[in-house]
Enzyme design. Structure first.
Site, PDB file in Angstrom:
ATOM      1  N   LYS A  22      38.046  39.056  29.434  1.00 46.27           N
ATOM      2  CA  LYS A  22      39.514  37.851  29.293  1.00 46.27           C
ATOM      3  C   LYS A  22      40.548  37.532  28.143  1.00 46.27           C
ATOM      4  O   LYS A  22      40.829  37.161  29.214  1.00 46.27           O
ATOM      5  CB  LYS A  22      38.226  36.505  28.948  1.00 46.27           C
ATOM      6  N   ASN A  23      40.107  37.588  27.579  1.00 50.44           N
ATOM      7  CA  ASN A  23      40.411  37.609  26.472  1.00 50.44           C
ATOM      8  C   ASN A  23      42.325  38.361  26.493  1.00 50.44           C
ATOM      9  O   ASN A  23      43.710  38.891  25.934  1.00 50.44           O
ATOM     10  CB  ASN A  23      40.429  37.469  24.895  1.00 50.44           C
ATOM     11  N   ARG A  93      42.169  25.886  26.291  1.00 46.35           N
ATOM     12  CA  ARG A  93      43.337  26.338  25.495  1.00 46.35           C
ATOM     13  C   ARG A  93      44.310  27.622  25.277  1.00 46.35           C
ATOM     14  O   ARG A  93      45.798  27.459  25.584  1.00 46.35           O
ATOM     15  CB  ARG A  93      43.259  25.958  24.067  1.00 46.35           C
ATOM     16  N   CYS A 117      39.354  22.078  19.395  1.00 47.81           N
ATOM     17  CA  CYS A 117      38.275  22.320  20.719  1.00 47.81           C
ATOM     18  C   CYS A 117      37.397  22.352  19.670  1.00 47.81           C
ATOM     19  O   CYS A 117      37.176  21.817  18.040  1.00 47.81           O
ATOM     20  CB  CYS A 117      38.619  23.332  20.923  1.00 47.81           C
ATOM     21  N   ARG A 122      42.438  24.530  15.755  1.00 45.77           N
ATOM     22  CA  ARG A 122      43.490  25.800  16.252  1.00 45.77           C
ATOM     23  C   ARG A 122      44.781  24.818  16.429  1.00 45.77           C
ATOM     24  O   ARG A 122      44.888  25.079  17.579  1.00 45.77           O
ATOM     25  CB  ARG A 122      42.528  25.832  17.518  1.00 45.77           C
ATOM     26  N   PRO A 123      45.137  24.988  15.658  1.00 43.72           N
ATOM     27  CA  PRO A 123      46.617  24.595  15.829  1.00 43.72           C
ATOM     28  C   PRO A 123      47.745  25.945  16.051  1.00 43.72           C
ATOM     29  O   PRO A 123      47.557  26.720  16.903  1.00 43.72           O
ATOM     30  CB  PRO A 123      47.087  24.070  14.354  1.00 43.72           C
ATOM     31  N   VAL A 124      48.865  25.462  16.565  1.00 42.26           N
ATOM     32  CA  VAL A 124      49.200  26.327  17.820  1.00 42.26           C
ATOM     33  C   VAL A 124      51.406  26.121  16.423  1.00 42.26           C
ATOM     34  O   VAL A 124      52.505  26.577  17.691  1.00 42.26           O
ATOM     35  CB  VAL A 124      49.960  25.828  19.410  1.00 42.26           C
ATOM     36  N   ASP A 125      51.320  26.196  15.351  1.00 43.02           N
ATOM     37  CA  ASP A 125      52.262  25.660  14.545  1.00 43.02           C
ATOM     38  C   ASP A 125      52.943  27.137  15.380  1.00 43.02           C
ATOM     39  O   ASP A 125      54.076  27.005  14.483  1.00 43.02           O
ATOM     40  CB  ASP A 125      51.815  25.217  13.509  1.00 43.02           C
ATOM     41  N   GLN A 126      52.014  28.337  14.750  1.00 43.47           N
ATOM     42  CA  GLN A 126      52.404  29.390  14.520  1.00 43.47           C
ATOM     43  C   GLN A 126      53.974  30.030  15.380  1.00 43.47           C
ATOM     44  O   GLN A 126      54.791  30.467  15.864  1.00 43.47           O
ATOM     45  CB  GLN A 126      51.539  30.694  14.412  1.00 43.47           C
ATOM     46  N   ASP A 305      34.304  36.237  17.519  1.00 39.93           N
ATOM     47  CA  ASP A 305      33.821  36.187  19.397  1.00 39.93           C
ATOM     48  C   ASP A 305      32.002  37.226  18.756  1.00 39.93           C
ATOM     49  O   ASP A 305      32.055  37.214  19.824  1.00 39.93           O
ATOM     50  CB  ASP A 305      34.593  36.664  19.945  1.00 39.93           C
ATOM     51  N   ILE A 327      36.956  32.709  10.083  1.00 42.26           N
ATOM     52  CA  ILE A 327      38.371  32.490  11.092  1.00 42.26           C
ATOM     53  C   ILE A 327      38.669  30.841  12.073  1.00 42.26           C
ATOM     54  O   ILE A 327      39.614  30.149  11.531  1.00 42.26           O
ATOM     55  CB  ILE A 327      38.805  33.143  12.944  1.00 42.26           C
ATOM     56  N   ARG A 397      33.088  30.804  31.548  1.00 39.53           N
ATOM     57  CA  ARG A 397      34.704  30.888  31.273  1.00 39.53           C
ATOM     58  C   ARG A 397      34.924  32.424  31.080  1.00 39.53           C
ATOM     59  O   ARG A 397      35.912  32.480  30.972  1.00 39.53           O
ATOM     60  CB  ARG A 397      35.145  29.637  30.326  1.00 39.53           C
TER      61      ARG A 397
END
Ligand code: EPU
Length: 417
Positions: A22-23, A93, A117, A122-126, A305, A327, A397
């Site tokens: 998936k990933n 996401r 979530c 889980r920010p996306v600042d990077q 995971d 994490i 999922r």
């Protein structure tokens, strides 16, 4: 809402094939946005997240042609709609992965800002910081990331923390930038390498994927290619843990052993006998598992995971295990559900202390996220009596045909509405 009913207590025995990851599949699907030519993707897992991503790509103007269940052709000749709406991003996401390629190819992107979530903030600042460093103008308005850049420029980006999709987004964006981009403190996950291999087949110039410094020399355009998605190391690990916890023996085909070192080490420590070749793994467990301590870390450390699944095997192991999640800040939600099945677990901050008990009891439990669901399935397989797992849409999922594969291994499992 669908539920899984499991009659526990039967050791898993037999052979199954592992699906595509998936990933790895999700970023590879987004790579199709980088070219007007056709990207053929093989070994695509049939999962809810994959169909959600395909719907999003179609809405943006990508032509999706399904050759068979696991093989599709994606052609993004014209990107007609540069928006990833809230409705899509809130359910998955990973939709943030369209940001880099869309901006690099079309010069503009409007992506709903993912919220927190179940497992963490889980920010996306990077992702945003990296694209800004490459010259993008980015505004956050009304819950959307509006990004504009006539042409991205290569630069040196040092990421504040290791982020998998952050690395993937910036790597994709950099393929079409002018000049050279150097990503430092990059994620080393095998899925990043798989994406780099796909991009290289499309004509990108990428060096160092799999290391913490990745260099990308921008090119004028990318072209079509064929890419086969790598096997799912987390699905592999999940079936191995299920087999070990149930004291059975399984043979997994179509997997990739060298992406699983940390997981295989822990399973050996728990007492499993493991044999493997390049693309197969055999696991046999003859005794009660031994407790194993673990601490999650970015690759090549122990994967977050797989933390929940190892919690379940530790519930019935000999001894006490200390499990630390580093994490995500809220990834111990399965503990409360496992406790309903007679597990003896205490949580202090981000650490769980698991005291093994002789037997878990079947119970009604609720899945809270994808890997938590997997841990409940494992617990159900080894518990005495019946376990009913609610909210299994989380499971769909990320695990292709999970009940079919488990049934093939002799589990008594069925899905009900
Ligand atoms: N982070 C930030 N800022 C950012 C990006 C990340 O603070 O801009 C933080 C996150 O909040 C987290 C840590 O950095 O605490 C690592 O997050 P990362 O960005 O690596 O996670 P991700 O890319 O969103 C991917 C997988 C996850 C997997 C993690 C960690 C995909 C589609 N998802 O998420 O998979 O847990 O890496 O390995 O690749 C799953 O499959 O169940 C799953 C959640």
């Amino acid at each position: 809402m669908q539920k899984l009913i499991i009659q526990g207590g039967k050791p898993l025995r037999g052979e199954i094939s592992i699906s595509g990851a998936k990933n790895a599949a999700l970023p590879v699907l987004c790579a199709a946005l980088l070219t007007a030519d056709t990207l053929k993707i093989k070994n695509l897992p049939y999962l809810k997240d994959v169909t959600t991503m395909l719907t999003l790509l179609e809405e943006m103007g990508t032509n999706v042609f399904t050759n068979c269940r696991s093989e599709i052709d994606l052609t993004a000749t014209n990107l007609s709609n540069l928006v990833a709406p809230y409705e899509m991003v809130k359910t998955m996401r990973a939709a943030i992965l369209v940001l880099g390629p869309m901006l690099a190819r079309a010069g503009e992107a409007n992506i709903s800002l993912p919220g927190g979530c179940a497992i963490g903030l889980r920010p996306v600042d990077q992702h945003i910081k990296g694209l800004q460093a490459m010259g993008a103008e980015i505004k956050i308005e009304h819950g959307y990331i509006h990004a504009v850049a006539r042409k991205l420029k290569g630069t040196r980006i040092v990421m504040d923390m290791i982020t998998v999709t952050g690395t993937e987004n910036l790597m994709m964006a950099a393929t079409l930038a002018t000049g050279t981009t150097i990503l430092e403190n990059a994620a080393r996950e095998p899925e990043v390498i798989d994406l780099a291999n796909c991009l290289i087949a499309m004509g990108a110039k990428i060096h160092g994927a799999g290391n913490d410094i990745i260099t990308i020399e921008g090119v004028e355009s990318l072209h079509g290619a064929t890419h086969s998605v790598m096997p799912d190391r987390i699905e592999t690990g999940t079936f191995l843990v299920a087999a070990a916890a149930s004291r059975g023996e399984v043979h997994l085909k179509g997997t990739r052993t060298n992406s699983l070192d940390a997981v295989l080490d822990k399973l050996s420590e728990a007492g499993a006998v493991i044999e493997s070749g390049e693309n197969w793994i055999n696991l046999k467990m003859n005794s009660i598992p031994k407790s194993v301590n673990l601490r999650t870390a970015p690759y090549p450390g122990f994967p977050t995971d797989m933390q929940a699944q190892f919690m379940s095997i530790n519930c019935v192991a000999n001894g006490i295990a200390i499990i630390t999640e580093t994490i995500f800040e809220n990834r111990l939600m399965h503990v409360q559900e496992l406790k309903r099945m007679n597990a003896n677990i205490e949580v202090e901050g981000n650490t769980a202390i698991v005291r093994g008990v002789p037997q878990l009891d079947g119970a009604n439990v609720m899945a809270t996220d994808l890997r938590a669901s997997a841990s409940l399935v494992i617990a159900g397989l080894i518990a005495q009596g019946e376990t009913i797992i609610d909210r299994i849409y989380h499971l769909d999922r990320g695990y292709e045909c999970i009940e079919e594969k488990l049934s093939q291994l002799g589990a008594q499992i069925k899905r009900i509405n």
